[in-house]
Design an enzyme around this catalytic site. Sequence first.
Site, mmCIF file in Angstrom:
data_model
loop_
_atom_site.group_PDB
_atom_site.id
_atom_site.type_symbol
_atom_site.label_atom_id
_atom_site.label_comp_id
_atom_site.label_asym_id
_atom_site.label_seq_id
_atom_site.Cartn_x
_atom_site.Cartn_y
_atom_site.Cartn_z
ATOM 1 N N TYR A 118 0.833 -1.216 0.000
ATOM 2 C CA TYR A 118 0.000 0.000 0.000
ATOM 3 C C TYR A 118 0.866 1.265 0.000
ATOM 4 C CZ TYR A 118 -4.123 -2.816 0.231
ATOM 5 O OH TYR A 118 -5.109 -3.716 -0.101
ATOM 6 N N HIS A 165 -14.760 0.878 -0.918
ATOM 7 C CA HIS A 165 -13.619 0.031 -0.535
ATOM 8 C C HIS A 165 -12.585 0.801 0.295
ATOM 9 C CE1 HIS A 165 -14.458 -3.014 -4.038
ATOM 10 N NE2 HIS A 165 -15.340 -3.070 -3.071
ATOM 11 N N CYS A 180 -0.639 4.019 17.087
ATOM 12 C CA CYS A 180 -1.891 4.748 16.861
ATOM 13 C C CYS A 180 -1.832 6.069 17.624
ATOM 14 C CB CYS A 180 -3.069 3.901 17.361
ATOM 15 S SG CYS A 180 -4.613 4.842 17.481
ATOM 16 N N CYS A 188 -4.600 5.650 20.718
ATOM 17 C CA CYS A 188 -4.470 4.699 21.840
ATOM 18 C C CYS A 188 -3.059 4.142 22.012
ATOM 19 C CB CYS A 188 -5.476 3.554 21.699
ATOM 20 S SG CYS A 188 -5.014 2.335 20.445
ATOM 21 N N THR A 230 -15.047 -0.857 -14.675
ATOM 22 C CA THR A 230 -14.963 -1.960 -13.701
ATOM 23 C C THR A 230 -15.271 -3.281 -14.397
ATOM 24 O OG1 THR A 230 -15.866 -2.889 -11.650
ATOM 25 C CG2 THR A 230 -17.290 -1.376 -12.839
ATOM 26 N N ASN A 270 -16.862 1.087 -20.670
ATOM 27 C CA ASN A 270 -15.689 0.286 -20.283
ATOM 28 C C ASN A 270 -14.846 -0.012 -21.516
ATOM 29 O OD1 ASN A 270 -14.676 -0.924 -17.783
ATOM 30 N ND2 ASN A 270 -14.826 -2.894 -18.819
ATOM 31 N N GLU A 275 -13.697 -2.753 -22.478
ATOM 32 C CA GLU A 275 -14.191 -3.983 -23.120
ATOM 33 C C GLU A 275 -15.470 -4.380 -22.387
ATOM 34 O OE1 GLU A 275 -10.803 -6.435 -22.270
ATOM 35 O OE2 GLU A 275 -11.353 -6.601 -20.166
HETATM 36 N N1 APR Z 1 -11.054 3.082 -19.723
HETATM 37 C C1 APR Z 1 -12.127 2.336 -19.385
HETATM 38 N N2 APR Z 1 -12.036 1.093 -18.874
HETATM 39 C C2 APR Z 1 -10.803 0.594 -18.695
HETATM 40 C C3 APR Z 1 -9.630 1.301 -19.019
HETATM 41 C C4 APR Z 1 -9.789 2.613 -19.574
HETATM 42 N N3 APR Z 1 -8.752 3.363 -19.912
HETATM 43 N N4 APR Z 1 -8.558 0.524 -18.737
HETATM 44 C C5 APR Z 1 -9.040 -0.621 -18.254
HETATM 45 N N5 APR Z 1 -10.395 -0.593 -18.217
HETATM 46 C C6 APR Z 1 -11.338 -1.610 -17.755
HETATM 47 C C7 APR Z 1 -10.843 -3.031 -17.962
HETATM 48 O O1 APR Z 1 -11.224 -3.504 -19.248
HETATM 49 C C8 APR Z 1 -11.557 -3.780 -16.835
HETATM 50 O O2 APR Z 1 -12.828 -4.273 -17.263
HETATM 51 O O3 APR Z 1 -11.451 -1.454 -16.356
HETATM 52 C C9 APR Z 1 -11.768 -2.702 -15.758
HETATM 53 C C10 APR Z 1 -10.884 -2.865 -14.543
HETATM 54 O O4 APR Z 1 -11.235 -4.053 -13.884
HETATM 55 P P1 APR Z 1 -10.492 -4.529 -12.562
HETATM 56 O O5 APR Z 1 -9.019 -4.466 -12.754
HETATM 57 O O6 APR Z 1 -11.077 -5.829 -12.166
HETATM 58 O O7 APR Z 1 -10.858 -3.375 -11.491
HETATM 59 P P2 APR Z 1 -12.198 -3.194 -10.648
HETATM 60 O O8 APR Z 1 -13.385 -3.702 -11.399
HETATM 61 O O9 APR Z 1 -12.208 -1.798 -10.161
HETATM 62 O O10 APR Z 1 -11.907 -4.165 -9.425
HETATM 63 C C11 APR Z 1 -12.851 -4.252 -8.391
HETATM 64 O O11 APR Z 1 -11.382 -5.639 -7.124
HETATM 65 O O12 APR Z 1 -9.303 -6.238 -6.337
HETATM 66 C C12 APR Z 1 -10.456 -5.561 -6.074
HETATM 67 O O13 APR Z 1 -10.715 -4.004 -4.389
HETATM 68 C C13 APR Z 1 -10.279 -4.115 -5.715
HETATM 69 O O14 APR Z 1 -11.831 -2.297 -6.034
HETATM 70 C C14 APR Z 1 -11.186 -3.388 -6.657
HETATM 71 C C15 APR Z 1 -12.165 -4.470 -7.079
#
Ligand code: APR
Length: 232
Positions: A56, A109, A136, A139, A176, A201, A203
Amino acid sequence: MTQPQRIVILTGAGVSAESGLGTFRDAGGLWAQYDLEDVATPEGFARDPGLVHAFYNARRENCLAAAPNAAHRALARLQAAWPDHVTLITQNIDDLHERAGASAVVHMHGELLRARCAACGACWDAPVRMDPGDACPACGARATRPDVVWFGEIPRHMERIEAALERAELFVSIGTSGTVYPAAGFVALARAAGARCLELNLEPSATAAGFDEARQGPASALVPAWVETLLG
Ligand code: APR
């Protein structure tokens, strides 16, 4: 200007990808480089807190070096235009929505730039680098952790999110993969409530078939274009 609609927006790692922050599940994404069981679970933290803090700390440094992109800015513009009508929910732990000007962002999250005490629950602004030996400030316990939600923990603000989804006229999911619940289930809740559902997205996501419309492309292009059609 068209009439404001009640809009619920969900963002994921894809909205920050063009700011240089890695996504999780794309080729070369964070979960191809790290074992999520080691760095994003309470059990992993109990086994090796130093490793989890190092993970992190690196992400915090990347976040602080990054800047919001056109997608973050467009969402902030929409929220500023229709403040009572837009709920902005993010799975992201970065602060790029806020730095683009968005407010009241629902961080389901948690937040990378906040720290929490596992012993007493106190929260404070995280230093750039956290260490298992940190005490902390409330505490004194040496039990500080990033204020983020790990796998196996309960996402934040779910009552508020579900209430917004029940009233939504439009649900928009941006960047996402639709693979992590409960966020992956929001489209079904919004559909059941009668909202139109739009995916923006790179894809088609795992849940793309559940949307009324799914547009493919980079968030920095798709999101400003969509906001422009709403606000003119
Ligand atoms: N524009 C739009 N979409 C994009 C781009 C972009 N430039 N680049 C990547 N993506 C899309 C990818 O195609 C994918 O479908 O973003 C998505 C990212 O997916 P993940 O990597 O799975 O991220 P996310 O869905 O946010 O993950 C959810 O998983 O690990 C945990 O806590 C973490 O919050 C996170 C959660």
